[in-house]
Design an enzyme around this catalytic site. Structure first.
Site, mmCIF file in Angstrom:
data_model
loop_
_atom_site.group_PDB
_atom_site.id
_atom_site.type_symbol
_atom_site.label_atom_id
_atom_site.label_comp_id
_atom_site.label_asym_id
_atom_site.label_seq_id
_atom_site.Cartn_x
_atom_site.Cartn_y
_atom_site.Cartn_z
ATOM 1 N N LYS A 1 34.318 31.758 36.831
ATOM 2 C CA LYS A 1 33.799 30.396 37.077
ATOM 3 C C LYS A 1 32.540 30.454 37.940
ATOM 4 C CE LYS A 1 38.431 28.411 36.902
ATOM 5 N NZ LYS A 1 39.549 28.019 37.762
ATOM 6 N N ASP B 1 39.480 35.363 37.805
ATOM 7 C CA ASP B 1 39.286 34.059 37.161
ATOM 8 C C ASP B 1 38.233 33.255 37.929
ATOM 9 O OD1 ASP B 1 40.134 32.054 35.175
ATOM 10 O OD2 ASP B 1 40.693 30.936 36.977
#
Ligand SMILES: NC(=O)c1ccc[n+]([C@@H]2O[C@H](COP(=O)([O-])OP(=O)(O)OC[C@H]3O[C@@H](n4cnc5c(N)ncnc54)[C@H](OP(=O)(O)O)[C@@H]3O)[C@@H](O)[C@H]2O)c1
Length: 344
Positions: A214, A210
């Site tokens: 980003k 994750d």
């Protein structure tokens, strides 16, 4: 509903969940110039060109069955000035509609990072389509901390990003800010899960995926045409932890690694250093890894679940621009979405 004549913004919101609901609340409390005229969740949709009554949207929304194509057709056919499509889902399908919406001269605002962390060609297409209308996504990273905004502002002024270091996972931040070797690492992860800081399966946070998505967005914002596969994740746990068939099995495999991690962290402490899981972009290469840092590093003193980014650029070569603060939460995320809506 009171409005400032001529300044109305017409919002079409898909995804009134945790962030979307908070956004509706903030609009109702602070932004009389915004009319929410379309609302859709995964099941229903509702439209009112005069503005949906935000005191009763939860009952009004159960009006007609949701169809994403139908939602977009209706939004386009209304031809309202200053229309903004707001995606507060985490859906790939919704993200796949942005190009069509931008081509219809409607701006798009979203905290959903699916589009910007997909293929670079999609990222580029959306950037190219957002010249006349806006595509704004500050809440893709750091729950809207002004990280994307800062990189964009530096580059707009002709500056060049030389290096980015960042911690963009509240979970990984918390784990390494808390873990000093006195309790087993697996126990710290259990504590984090109990506090609601992790996904139901904590291995999904610990694998760094994750945060990599980003970080990929930041690298692209800095001007690098990277794909997700270009981000090197150097895991700090053995592969066996990530293959575990159940969460309990994951904890058992993690516990096998407690002693080794404890040695690592205590050894670093003896040398005055702390471990942090950091994304680094330098010379066009992006890596996520565990790094031992000393007290002179800007990430040494962070605490809790804070996110942080340090941006070194041609104009800021010695002391980087540092942005730090909460990297999760519906209130801050919705506020960043709202700020993007009024930028329209
Ligand atoms: N929460 C945070 O702190 C945070 C921080 C930064 C970014 N974000 C991002 O913000 C977005 C929203 O997060 P959240 O926590 O608010 O999620 P959430 O509580 O799970 O809400 C998701 C909403 O999207 C709707 N939805 C899902 N799939 C849909 C589809 N295909 N079509 C229409 N509606 C659909 C859901 O509808 P139903 O109500 O019918 O299920 C629900 O209303 C995500 O992209 C997340 O990554 C969140």
């Amino acid at each position: 509903m009171s409005t400032l004549l001529g300044n109305e913004i017409h919002v079409f919101l898909v995804g009134p969940g945790g962030v979307g609901k908070e956004l509706l609340h903030q609009i109702q409390e602070t932004k009389p110039e915004i009319r929410v005229v379309g609302l859709g969740n995964s099941r229903f949709m509702h439209f009112d060109p005069n503005g949906i009554d935000l005191d009763s949207w939860e009952t009004l929304i159960a009006d007609e069955p949701m169809s994403l194509d139908g939602f977009i057709e209706r939004m386009v056919s209304l031809h309202l000035d200053n229309s903004v499509f707001v995606d507060c889902t985490s859906s790939e399908a919704v993200a796949a509609t942005y190009a069509t919406i931008l081509q219809s001269h409607i701006s798009v605002v979203t905290p959903n990072k699916k589009a910007n962390s997909g293929p670079f060609s999609t990222y580029l297409e959306l950037q190219n389509l957002s010249e006349d209308v806006k595509f704004l996504y500050d809440a893709n990273v750091g729950a809207g901390l002004p990280i994307i905004h800062t990189i964009q502002t530096l580059r707009r002024a002709g500056d060049q990003v030389i290096k980015i270091e960042a911690i963009l996972s509240g979970t990984l931040s918390y784990l390494f800010n808390t873990y000093d070797g006195s309790l087993p690492f697996s126990t710290i992860v259990r504590h984090a899960q109990r506090k609601g800081y992790t996904e139901p399966d904590p291995s999904e946070d610990l694998n760094g995926m994750d945060m990599a998505r980003k970080f990929l967005i930041l690298a692209r914002e800095a001007g690098y045409a990277l794909e997700r596969s270009d981000i090197d994740i150097l895991p700090f746990l053995p592969e066996s932890c990530f293959d575990a068939p159940t969460v309990e099995e994951f904890y058992q495999r993690l516990a096998d690694y407690d002693e080794q991690l404890s040695y690592l962290v205590k050894d670093a402490a003896d040398k005055g250093a702390k471990y942090r899981f950091i994304g680094t972009l330098e010379d066009g290469r992006a890596t996520l890894s565990l790094k031992a840092i000393g007290p002179d590093h800007p990430f040494y003193h962070i605490s809790g679940t804070d996110n942080i980014a340090a941006i070194t650029s041609r104009n800021y070569p010695k002391s980087p621009v540092v942005i730090k603060g909460p990297g999760a939460g519906a209130t801050v995320t919705a506020a960043a979405v709202l700020a993007n809506i009024v930028q329209n």
